[in-house]
Every structure is written in structure tokens, then in C-alpha cells.
Write a protein that holds these residues in place. Structure first.
Motif, PDB file in Angstrom:
ATOM      1  N   ARG A 384     -48.945  70.526 -41.460  1.00  0.00           N
ATOM      2  CA  ARG A 384     -47.573  70.100 -41.209  1.00  0.00           C
ATOM      3  C   ARG A 384     -47.206  68.889 -42.059  1.00  0.00           C
ATOM      4  O   ARG A 384     -46.064  68.762 -42.512  1.00  0.00           O
ATOM      5  N   SER A 385     -48.198  68.011 -42.291  1.00  0.00           N
ATOM      6  CA  SER A 385     -47.931  66.812 -43.096  1.00  0.00           C
ATOM      7  C   SER A 385     -47.645  67.158 -44.553  1.00  0.00           C
ATOM      8  O   SER A 385     -47.014  66.382 -45.273  1.00  0.00           O
ATOM      9  N   LEU A 386     -48.103  68.357 -44.965  1.00  0.00           N
ATOM     10  CA  LEU A 386     -47.828  68.820 -46.321  1.00  0.00           C
ATOM     11  C   LEU A 386     -46.472  69.506 -46.429  1.00  0.00           C
ATOM     12  O   LEU A 386     -46.098  69.993 -47.501  1.00  0.00           O
ATOM     13  N   GLY A 387     -45.754  69.547 -45.316  1.00  0.00           N
ATOM     14  CA  GLY A 387     -44.408  70.108 -45.321  1.00  0.00           C
ATOM     15  C   GLY A 387     -44.318  71.567 -44.935  1.00  0.00           C
ATOM     16  O   GLY A 387     -43.246  72.168 -45.006  1.00  0.00           O
ATOM     17  N   LEU A 388     -45.446  72.154 -44.511  1.00  0.00           N
ATOM     18  CA  LEU A 388     -45.405  73.553 -44.108  1.00  0.00           C
ATOM     19  C   LEU A 388     -44.785  73.688 -42.720  1.00  0.00           C
ATOM     20  O   LEU A 388     -45.087  72.903 -41.822  1.00  0.00           O
ATOM     21  N   PRO A 389     -43.925  74.681 -42.521  1.00  0.00           N
ATOM     22  CA  PRO A 389     -43.346  74.906 -41.188  1.00  0.00           C
ATOM     23  C   PRO A 389     -44.460  75.255 -40.187  1.00  0.00           C
ATOM     24  O   PRO A 389     -45.559  75.671 -40.588  1.00  0.00           O
ATOM     25  N   TYR A 390     -44.127  75.156 -38.890  1.00  0.00           N
ATOM     26  CA  TYR A 390     -45.133  75.429 -37.846  1.00  0.00           C
ATOM     27  C   TYR A 390     -45.682  76.846 -37.966  1.00  0.00           C
ATOM     28  O   TYR A 390     -46.904  77.064 -37.910  1.00  0.00           O
ATOM     29  N   SER A 393     -47.942  77.239 -40.935  1.00  0.00           N
ATOM     30  CA  SER A 393     -49.182  76.488 -40.715  1.00  0.00           C
ATOM     31  C   SER A 393     -50.133  77.261 -39.819  1.00  0.00           C
ATOM     32  O   SER A 393     -51.344  77.315 -40.071  1.00  0.00           O
TER      33      SER A 393
END
Length: 479
Positions: A384-390, A393
Motif C-alpha cells: 500500500r505504501s508503494l501506491g497499490l490499491p487494496y 495489493s
């Protein structure tokens, strides 16, 4: 040809196709075609012979009457108590199963004219000289078959001479209980018990048969009156032309054909084909049910793992309810109660698939939830910290790791589901365990047959366990 559509609709279409193709169940057709329930573990009235044909006094009488009256029928084999429920819920049109006509049953069913007079008798081990009368049963354990006149007689004896009553679903198991020494005596209808003893069963009759018990063909109350009329008319005709006497003599004559007894390997050789057929049914039931449960269980397991409280509650309710209902209760509910409530017909195979799927889904859901929970939380947080949606992820990071954790427990659940198929014999599915019961009813070699059935299960489950270990090692190696 069935085209596979997306999602669960396509999956259920495939299930329906497999059921119709491999396990066609009798369905009432237009005109004079009927579904008749019977208990095929009740020799000499109904059982399956070496050629896999349903035979016996009841079966031959029904066949002769159908030919005389010009109607068609399909047999639906199941245990006696399940047959009564199937008749009461209109899953079948009639029932012939050595069924005694009693005032209580006449309140629920309409009976034909009596076609056979019989009465219950007490039997004990052949070397047991202690029990010679009902009074000698006091303090003893007596085996009976559920829902029969023999069970009613045991209750009457119990009022005068207190006894302990063991109840069984089929005659062969009841006899085995006496031979094993768990019960001191068994109560069964005289011709059935006498036939079993003629076939070499190590029992003896210790009392005279009771009188006043007559067998009848039954339909549900105020249902299928034309079938009942044809049965009565045909019965008169086959009695007049001598067919009836020929049938009875065939099974209860002075020298009935004895069941073959060539020991363990002879029993296996003679019945290998039908045992493999039962195994195939067991495996297909398991595969179809588990495939559905894997899909549905994954969805419900993901519900449990999401941040949504509403989805968490839905998953928790489903798992709690389905894990709390015994499988046999669920099977009866799906096969007898649901069709009655909804006014629909459902085959035994489909009821079995639905039962196993609903039950297994609850356990698969918990395994999915546990697998996801076993993945370190930092994995999801990092994604999530890399910007991937839930959703991405979960799909790309968490679930692949969870699958490696879940594989052994999922294969173990598959094994459990395979063993659970044996319960479905109560609704008339002839899988491996029920196949064993049918063979025992004919051969009276229960010890050898249960060893054979147990070995078949053991071989299949051992192979699945080896497969589980192989998959687990490869996952670890590639991980």
C-alpha cells in the motif's frame, strides 16, 4: 450441449450436466411412469444380486404388476426411514420395502391390499441357549431396525421386561451387532431372518413369529390413487395366474440359492467392478462439491479478511451456521425439506452436491481467512505504501503467499469431504460406503467387506496425502 457461462452460474451448469450425464435419477414423466422407493438391503424382499440387478420378492412382485397393468417405474434405493420421508414429501410416488401396514402409518399413507403376511421374531447367536422367550430378554440388549414393527415389538417387550434397545438403519448391521456380541438378540420379520439364516448367518430363532403383520405397497395420503388401484388390480391377477406363488417360492422355497462365500479375495473379485463404480461416484461427488466450495469459500474467506465490518458479519454468520449443522441434518434438509417448501423436485445427486458444498465452503472460508492472517501484515502495508490499491495489493502480494500456506490444509479438507460423502447414502446416493452395504445385504460377509471398503478409502487418502506433501515441498522450494 451446455456452454459454460461466467461465475457461479456456469459452475452450477457444469454440476447439473455431470449429474444428468453420470447419475440420472428417476423423474416422474407424463403418463404412467412412477418413482418407487425401496430398501435394497432387505433380502429376500429387496436386494441387489451379483449382476447388479434389483431383485427380491417385493421387486419381482412390482415388476410383475407393472407388466400386467402396463405402467413403467424407476426404483430409488435408500434406507427405510429415508424412504418414508421421501414418500411423505412427494419425492417419490410410491414405496415397496417390506413395509408393515400399521394404524400409525395409515394416518400418513394409503396402502394397497396386503401382499404378504409376516411377523417379527427374536434371533440370537446360534450357540446361545439362554434366551428362549421374551422374559429371558430382561436386562439384555436387543438390536432392532429403525421404524419397523420389530422396533415396536421391542418397545412393548421393554414395558414388561426392561431391555436396552440398539437401533440400526439396515438389517445386515443389526445382525452383525448380535454376532459381535454387542447385542444379545435381534428382532426382525420372520421371512427376512429365516432367509438370512438359510444363507449361512450364524443365528438361530429363539421365539415363534408374532402374527398379524402384513406388508403393503404405499403411496402418500391422497396421492397417486391410480397407482394404488393398478397395484391392487395387478396383485389380484398375479395371484390368480400363479405368478405370485412362483415369486415367493423362488426366494422362500426349501432350497433357496445360497449366497456365494469364497472368502476375502473371492468377495473382492466378485464385487470389484461395482466397488470401483461406487468409488467413481464418491470421487465425482467430492470433486464437484469441492470445486464449488473452493470458489465460494475463497469469496467468503476474503469477506472475513476485508476491512468492511458488514462483509465480516456476513462471513461470520455463514461460517457459524454451516459449521454448526451436522452434515446428515443438512442432507435431509436439502433433499426433503427444501423441495417441499419450494414446491420443486431435486435429484439426490444435486442435493448431495449442495449439501457437501455448503458444508465444505464454511471450512474452506476459515482456511482462507487463516492463510491470509498468517501473512505478515507488513507485506500488505508495504504494498500500500508503494501506491497499490487494496485489491491489487491483496491479489498480487498477500494472496499468493497465503495460497502456499493454505495448500496442505485445503488438501486435508478435500480428504475430509471425500470421507463425508459416505453420509449421503441416507438420501439414496449409492457411493462407496452404500455400495458396501448393498453387497453385505446379499453376501452377509460384513467383516470382510468393511475391510475392503476401508482399504479402498485408505489407498485413495494415502495418495492424496502424498500429493499434498509433494505440492508443499515444491512450493517451499520455489518460494
Amino acid at each position: 450441449m451446455i456452454r459454460k457461462s461466467k461465475g457461479s452460474i456456469g459452475l452450477f451448469a457444469v454440476v447439473a450436466f455431470v449429474a444428468a450425464l453420470l447419475f440420472p435419477m428417476p423423474v416422474s414423466a407424463e403418463g404412467e411412469s412412477y418413482i418407487i422407493a425401496t430398501d435394497v438391503t432387505y433380502a429376500p424382499f429387496e436386494f441387489q444380486n451379483e449382476e447388479d440387478e434389483y431383485v427380491g420378492i417385493d421387486i419381482d412382485i412390482l415388476e410383475a404388476i407393472a407388466e400386467d397393468q402396463g405402467f413403467e417405474y424407476e426404483l430409488r434405493p435408500m434406507n427405510f426411514s429415508a424412504g418414508l420421508q421421501a414418500l411423505e414429501t412427494n419425492q417419490v410416488d410410491g414405496m415397496i420395502a417390506g413395509m408393515s401396514i400399521t394404524p400409525e402409518r395409515e394416518e400418513a399413507f394409503d396402502f394397497s391390499e396386503p401382499y404378504f403376511d409376516a411377523g417379527p421374531v427374536v434371533a440370537v447367536q446360534e450357540d446361545n441357549e439362554e434366551i428362549q422367550s421374551y422374559a429371558d430378554l430382561e436386562g439384555k440388549t436387543v438390536a432392532v431396525k429403525v421404524g419397523t414393527v420389530g422396533a415396536e415389538l421391542a418397545e412393548e417387550i421393554n414395558q414388561d421386561y426392561p431391555i436396552e434397545i440398539n437401533q440400526f438403519e439396515d438389517s445386515a448391521t443389526m445382525y452383525e451387532d448380535v454376532l459381535a456380541g454387542h447385542s444379545d438378540a435381534a428382532i426382525e420379520d420372520y421371512p427376512v431372518m429365516a432367509y438370512a439364516i438359510q444363507q449361512g448367518l450364524a443365528l438361530r430363532l429363539s421365539t415363534e413369529p408374532e402374527s398379524g403383520s402384513s406388508y403393503g405397497f404405499a403411496v402418500n395420503k391422497e396421492q397417486n390413487p391410480e397407482l394404488l388401484e393398478m397395484f391392487n388390480a395387478g396383485l389380484v391377477n398375479i395371484m390368480e395366474d400363479g405368478t405370485y406363488d412362483e415369486i415367493v417360492e423362488r426366494y422362500l422355497g426349501e432350497s433357496p440359492e445360497a449366497a456365494a462365500n469364497n472368502g476375502f479375495f473371492g468377495l473382492l473379485e466378485r464385487n470389484f467392478g461395482r466397488l470401483m463404480t461406487g468409488l467413481v461416484r464418491t470421487l465425482i461427488l467430492t470433486l464437484v462439491s469441492f470445486a464449488i466450495a473452493l470458489l465460494a469459500g475463497t469469496i467468503i474467506g476474503l469477506f472475513s479478511a476485508t476491512p468492511s465490518k458488514a462483509l465480516n458479519i456476513i462471513a461470520d454468520i455463514y461460517v457459524t451456521i454451516l459449521r454448526g449443522i451436522p452434515l446428515i441434518v443438512l442432507a435431509f434438509f436439502m433433499y426433503f425439506t427444501v423441495p417441499q417448501l419450494l414446491g420443486i423436485q431435486i435429484t439426490a445427486f444435486m442435493a448431495g452436491v449442495i449439501t457437501l458444498s455448503l458444508n465444505t465452503t464454511a471450512y474452506v472460508a476459515e482456511q482462507v481467512r487463516g492463510g491470509i492472517a498468517a501473512v505478515e501484515k507488513g507485506q500488505l502495508e508495504a504494498a500500500r505504501s508503494l501506491g497499490l490499491p487494496y485489491g491489487v495489493s491483496m491479489r498480487k502480494v498477500v494472496i499468493p503467499q497465503a495460497i502456499k500456506i493454505m495448500i496442505p490444509s485445503l488438501i486435508n479438507q478435500f480428504v475430509i469431504t471425500l470421507k463425508d460423502t459416505s453420509i449421503l447414502s441416507v438420501i439414496g446416493i449409492v457411493e462407496l460406503t452404500q455400495t458396501g452395504r448393498i453387497i453385505i445385504a446379499r453376501s452377509y460377509q460384513s467383516s470382510s467387506m468393511w475391510i475392503i471398503v476401508g482399504l479402498i478409502y485408505l489407498i485413495i487418502i494415502t495418495l492424496l496425502t502424498k500429493l499434498s506433501n509433494l505440492i508443499e515441498r515444491r512450493l517451499v522450494k520455489n518460494g
